[in-house]
Write an enzyme that holds these catalytic residues in place. Structure first.
Site, PDB file in Angstrom:
ATOM      1  N   GLU A 127       6.622   2.103   2.107  1.00 30.08           N
ATOM      2  CA  GLU A 127       6.540   1.900   0.751  1.00 30.08           C
ATOM      3  C   GLU A 127       5.432   2.869   0.091  1.00 30.08           C
ATOM      4  O   GLU A 127       4.288   3.330   0.788  1.00 30.08           O
ATOM      5  CB  GLU A 127       5.982   0.453   0.398  1.00 30.08           C
ATOM      6  N   GLY A 266      -4.350  -1.932   3.216  1.00 32.43           N
ATOM      7  CA  GLY A 266      -4.524  -3.342   4.175  1.00 32.43           C
ATOM      8  C   GLY A 266      -3.327  -3.662   5.073  1.00 32.43           C
ATOM      9  O   GLY A 266      -3.725  -3.782   6.248  1.00 32.43           O
ATOM     10  N   MET A 268       1.134  -4.197   5.453  1.00 37.01           N
ATOM     11  CA  MET A 268       2.405  -3.921   4.888  1.00 37.01           C
ATOM     12  C   MET A 268       3.605  -4.886   5.042  1.00 37.01           C
ATOM     13  O   MET A 268       3.683  -5.287   6.428  1.00 37.01           O
ATOM     14  CB  MET A 268       3.025  -2.312   4.943  1.00 37.01           C
ATOM     15  N   ASN A 270       6.903  -5.057   5.603  1.00 38.71           N
ATOM     16  CA  ASN A 270       8.111  -4.755   6.227  1.00 38.71           C
ATOM     17  C   ASN A 270       8.889  -6.097   6.758  1.00 38.71           C
ATOM     18  O   ASN A 270       8.203  -6.990   7.211  1.00 38.71           O
ATOM     19  CB  ASN A 270       7.885  -3.840   7.146  1.00 38.71           C
ATOM     20  N   HIS A 302      -1.015 -13.204   1.932  1.00 38.46           N
ATOM     21  CA  HIS A 302      -0.321 -12.328   0.977  1.00 38.46           C
ATOM     22  C   HIS A 302       0.995 -11.388   1.624  1.00 38.46           C
ATOM     23  O   HIS A 302       2.204 -11.491   0.902  1.00 38.46           O
ATOM     24  CB  HIS A 302      -1.411 -11.021   0.611  1.00 38.46           C
ATOM     25  N   GLU A 303       0.975 -10.977   2.499  1.00 39.77           N
ATOM     26  CA  GLU A 303       1.988 -10.307   3.263  1.00 39.77           C
ATOM     27  C   GLU A 303       3.081 -11.246   3.686  1.00 39.77           C
ATOM     28  O   GLU A 303       4.292 -11.162   3.673  1.00 39.77           O
ATOM     29  CB  GLU A 303       1.704  -9.308   4.618  1.00 39.77           C
ATOM     30  N   HIS A 306       5.019 -12.246   0.646  1.00 39.70           N
ATOM     31  CA  HIS A 306       5.807 -11.109   0.039  1.00 39.70           C
ATOM     32  C   HIS A 306       7.352 -11.465   0.650  1.00 39.70           C
ATOM     33  O   HIS A 306       8.496 -10.843   0.026  1.00 39.70           O
ATOM     34  CB  HIS A 306       5.609  -9.799   0.618  1.00 39.70           C
ATOM     35  N   GLU A 325       3.711  -7.424  -6.709  1.00 40.86           N
ATOM     36  CA  GLU A 325       2.268  -7.728  -6.116  1.00 40.86           C
ATOM     37  C   GLU A 325       1.451  -8.490  -7.102  1.00 40.86           C
ATOM     38  O   GLU A 325       0.594  -9.320  -6.607  1.00 40.86           O
ATOM     39  CB  GLU A 325       1.710  -6.294  -6.446  1.00 40.86           C
TER      40      GLU A 325
HETATM   41  N1  B3K Z   1       2.860  -3.347  -0.483  1.00 36.99           N
HETATM   42  C1  B3K Z   1       1.906  -2.813   0.320  1.00 36.99           C
HETATM   43  C2  B3K Z   1       1.408  -1.784  -0.444  1.00 36.99           C
HETATM   44  C3  B3K Z   1       2.029  -0.388  -0.163  1.00 36.99           C
HETATM   45  C4  B3K Z   1       1.297   0.703  -0.727  1.00 36.99           C
HETATM   46  C5  B3K Z   1       1.791   1.940  -0.534  1.00 36.99           C
HETATM   47  N2  B3K Z   1       0.942   2.992  -0.944  1.00 36.99           N
HETATM   48  C6  B3K Z   1       0.950  -3.863   0.715  1.00 36.99           C
HETATM   49  C7  B3K Z   1       0.916  -4.974  -0.307  1.00 36.99           C
HETATM   50  O1  B3K Z   1       0.555  -5.124  -1.424  1.00 36.99           O
HETATM   51  O2  B3K Z   1       0.961  -5.979   0.407  1.00 36.99           O
HETATM   52 ZN    ZN Z   2       1.525  -7.008  -1.643  1.00 38.04          ZN
END
Ligand code: B3K
Ligand code: ZN
Length: 877
Positions: A127, A266, A268, A270, A302-303, A306, A325
């Protein structure tokens, strides 16, 4: 400055993709210098894209291309066009299979985007647009595909991970091994992940509400295996919370987390394989502070969240970033609030917003939470998109109520599961589920800047009518001059002279959410016996500034009587701001300084009030930071701010020395470490008392710090004592503590980062010479973003005094670092430059010196898109 200006991408130019990719099969042969990537894509014409067969465009950056095959037939290099940004391939059929073979160089990849190496571990960050650094691909979030990934690697990398479920593994003839992963959920390329390394893991099981068992694994280098428990506990809490609060269950049989030392942010999200910055996942009581424990809990949450708000329902394009976000930050904030102290979490979040997001809104890069354009999307992972975005979601929650909001989120997930959608889709789901009209509310998505509410009031004794008159306005921001009125939920109450809440409606509610929609609005309250005292914007119900001319007495009254904890704290902030402004003016006029005696009395009362949550006492005792005072200033006088705040702290510490000692002693109890809200609050207040005591630099106080330093049983206390010794002790003791601490912890990456940051942030210790020396220390590494954030970021963002030296040396230093970093890691460089972009807000010579440093960056030769965008926008008049 470069000759060609990078292209700008506009939201208004969005077009659906010409082609879709149903299946993506990836095959990696990992080697540090030359990793082979073979890709097989099942592609078809997008029926929504219109007629004809336009050329297929695949993004690709820094790739070595070997071959392209279409439906089994090898293309010659004249059959396609290789452009700087990718491949253009003429196409004759609506459906075909494309095979590509290319190579990449993970070892040389210092941008930490795409596939790279961190301490010999291979990992990815895709990302927003990193997948194009792995292979040629339609690298946009609205192209969603089912991924199968095979990783081949030598025995040095026994753990081979990717998204989804493992479906095969084995040995190659040459002694290497392979693992194949299949992700059943179609996803955009930005959610792809690969990890390969010599890793250990801890494992647990989570049983979902419907009784499905999910395997949970956290991978890290062997030396850190004892630091995974808190993250695992946080993960299980997050999974349960999302089921209870949003009805969202996890959808794969396995959820993996990997800790990586070199990471741009912080963590990601995935799919099924979250990759974390080590600092945001690893913790033990001996090595991590309370705030690290809390940060880990919220980032793990948070992750995880997502998985629904971001992965199952993703963004159509990057302008919609706040869709995932803002919503996910709101979700993680509520998760933390539910598990810890709600009021303290709110105070912390609002402080961050007011200090840093408001500054962004008032600066050269101001943008709406859904930007209209960008040169480099990485520059828009901002506090505006994240934190203000979360406030916008919170306002919807306030307007609809918890049940209405849940109906809206249920509809949103149900309607858009498996789709790439827009902020508009989110708002529409909220409207449809609740039969409300949020037309005007949508302006929060398109207008930048922090709205201001000017509030006045009138009381008519003869009729008992009280009127609140609210005027809203919003400052001009780049490219947005005139703003239309926002729809603002304005939570408020009225206090009578005994401090009780007055009933405001027939049901007897003492709090109302007024809906402000006009530029000027009058709200009338009838039947009042006396002039009430208004408590405005309770709980910070909207990301706005409220101006109301409170007297000191009124603020004191709110501090002790407001039923809204947030507003009690807020009253203390207003009070402290007033006192600090007086000190600043006195300093500027060359008068002698005196801290308002009322403030001292108020703080004494707060400090001694055992009924109050120690966490709230701690938050009040911390005077507004230099940065938040700067944000409130029309024109920043850095020297006066430092003088005012230093004087205020000294005066408070001298006046309250006995009370500080008393509370320190009472809170300094030995107990086994636990990061629960009560213990965290008590440690925080204790350590704030210690710091205030040390401000006096008395031998007694410094002995206390030394004693705590020597005997601390956890990192929170140990780090607080180190900070006191660094900032207030005599040089010899400070030096000694610094060395002792380093010797004890030099093998621990996270503690070493903290050690670097403490020195860089110290007004006393973090002089430019010391910062330069720290950068030569073996613990520092320019290629590691955490170290850069600790030292260079610590200096520029958290060492107000040294960074703002009148000779401009701090700005020149930052400019030098930006120029050096831009060659290694543009994303990090374009964050480091930010403190010198706000030159227009400064008074006197600092503005000119800051601008000169910025101009030097601008003229330093070829810049990355990232730095170019920020620097050029900041230099516009
Ligand atoms: N979605 C990622 C952030 C990616 C940043 C790329 N430059 C982390 C987060 O907000 O959970
Ligand atoms: Zn995020």
């Amino acid at each position: 400055m470069q000759d060609t200006q990078p292209n700008t991408t506009y939201l208004k130019d969005y077009r659906v993709p010409d082609y879709l990719v149903d299946n993506t099969d990836l095959h990696f042969e990992l080697e540090a210098k030359v990793t082979q990537v073979r890709t097989r894509l099942k592609i078809r014409r997008n029926p929504k894209a219109g007629d004809g067969l336009p050329p297929l465009f695949l993004d690709g950056v820094d790739l070595q291309l070997f071959s392209v095959t279409l439906d089994g037939i090898a293309l010659s290099s004249t059959d396609y066009q290789e452009l700087p940004q990718g491949l253009s391939i003429p196409v004759e059929k609506p459906e075909f299979v494309l095979e590509i073979h290319n190579s990449i160089n993970p070892e040389e990849n210092t941008s930490l985007e795409g596939l790279y190496l961190s301490n010999k571990m291979y990992c990815t960050q895709c990302e927003a647009e990193g997948f194009r650094k792995i292979t040629f691909y339609p690298d946009r979030p609205d192209v969603m595909s089912k991924f199968t990934t095979t990783i081949v690697a030598s025995k040095d990398h026994p753990v081979l991970l990717s998204n989804g479920n493992e479906i095969g593994r084995g040995h190659c003839e040459d002694g290497r091994q392979f693992v194949t992963w299949e992700d059943p959920f179609p996803k955009p390329a930005y959610l792809f992940a690969l990890v390969a390394g010599n890793l250990e893991h801890v494992e647990d099981v989570f049983t979902t509400a419907r009784g499905r068992k999910v395997k949970l694994q956290i991978f890290t280098e062997a030396k850190n295996i004892g630091k995974c428990d808190h993250a695992m506990r946080s993960l299980k809490n997050a999974m349960r919370w999302d089921e209870e609060v949003y009805g969202r269950e996890y959808d794969l049989d396995i959820f993996m987390v990997v800790a990586v030392d070199h990471f741009n942010m912080g963590a990601m999200e995935n799919k099924g394989l979250n990759i974390f910055n080590s600092a945001c996942v690893l913790a033990s009581p001996e090595t991590a502070t309370d705030s690290a424990f809390q940060r880990i809990e919220s980032i793990v949450g948070h992750e995880y969240f997502h998985n629904w708000s971001g992965n199952r329902v993703t963004c159509r394009d990057w302008f919609q970033l706040s869709l995932k976000e803002g919503f996910t930050v709101f979700r993680d904030a509520e998760f933390s609030a539910d598990l810890n102290s709600r009021a303290v979490k709110r105070i912390e979040d609002v402080t961050l917003l007011r200090t840093n997001q408001f500054a962004e809104d008032a600066g050269p890069m101001a943008h709406p939470i859904r930007p209209d354009s960008y040169m480099e999307i990485s520059n828009f992972y901002t506090l505006t998109v994240y934190e203000k975005g979360a406030e916008v979601v919170r306002m919807i929650h306030t307007l609809l109520g918890a049940d209405g909001f849940r109906k809206g989120s249920d509809l949103y997930f149900e309607r858009h599961d498996g789709c790439a959608v827009t902020c508009e889709d989110f708002v529409r789901a909220m409207e449809d589920a609740n039969q409300v009209d949020l037309t005007q509310f949508r302006r929060w998505y398109s207008q930048a800047g922090t709205p201001v509410l000017d509030v006045t009031d009138q009381f008519d004794e003869s009729t008992g009518v009280y009127r609140l008159i609210v005027r809203q306005s919003c400052p001009v921001t780049p490219e947005q001059k005139d703003k239309l009125p926002f729809h603002i939920p304005f939570a408020m109450g009225l206090l009578d002279s005994t401090g009780s809440g007055i009933a405001l409606d027939k049901a007897g509610s003492t709090q109302l959410v007024l809906e402000i929609t006009e530029s000027e609005q009058v709200f009338e309250f009838n039947g009042l016996r006396e002039r009430p005292l208004p408590s405005l914007l309770r709980g910070f119900s909207a990301p706005v500034k409220v101006r109301y001319d409170y007297s000191l007495e009124q603020l004191l009254f709110l501090m002790s009587h407001d039923s809204d904890t947030f507003n009690r704290w807020d009253a203390s902030q207003r009070f402290a701001f007033k006192a600090m402004n007086q000190l600043q003016s006195a300093y500027q006029e060359g008068l002698s300084l005196e801290l308002s005696p009322e403030l001292i009395v108020a703080y004494r009362n707060i400090l001694l009030n055992k009924e109050l949550d120690p966490a709230l006492v701690a938050e009040i005792m911390l005077l507004p930071s230099e940065h938040s005072i700067a944000e409130e200033s029309v024109s920043i006088d850095a020297e006066a701010i430092v003088a005012a705040r230093t004087f205020a702290r000294k005066s408070l510490s001298c006046a309250l020395i006995d009370e500080l000692k008393e509370r320190y002693a009472e809170l300094d109890i030995e107990r086994p470490y636990s990061p629960n809200a009560k213990d965290i609050a008590e440690r925080r207040l204790k350590n704030i008392c210690l710091e205030y005591l040390c401000v006096t630099e008395s031998a007694d106080a410094l002995d206390l710090a030394q004693c705590q330093f020597d005997s601390a049983g956890n990192m929170t206390d140990s780090a607080a004592a180190l900070s006191a010794l660094i900032n207030y002790g005599n040089d010899q003791y400070a030096e000694q503590a610094i060395h002792q601490f380093y010797d004890r912890w030099k093998e621990d990456t996270q503690v070493t980062e903290l050690w670097l940051a403490q020195q860089a942030c110290s007004a006393k210790r973090g002089t430019l010479n010391n910062i330069k020396a720290l950068m030569q220390h073996p613990a520092f590494e320019l290629k590691n973003p955490n170290k850069v954030r600790a030292v260079i970021g610590g200096f520029a963002n958290r060492n107000f005094q040294q960074f703002h030296k009148n000779d401009g040396s701090g700005f020149e230093f930052v400019a030098d670092q930006v120029i050096a970093l831009d060659k290694l890691n543009p994303q990090v460089a374009s964050r480091v430059v930010i403190p010198i972009t706000r030159w227009k807000k400064y008074s006197g010579e600092l503005a000119g010196k800051m601008k000169a440093a910025l101009l030097r960056v601008s003229n330093s030769g070829e810049l990355s898109k990232d730095v170019y965008e920020v620097v050029s926008k900041s230099l516009v008049n």
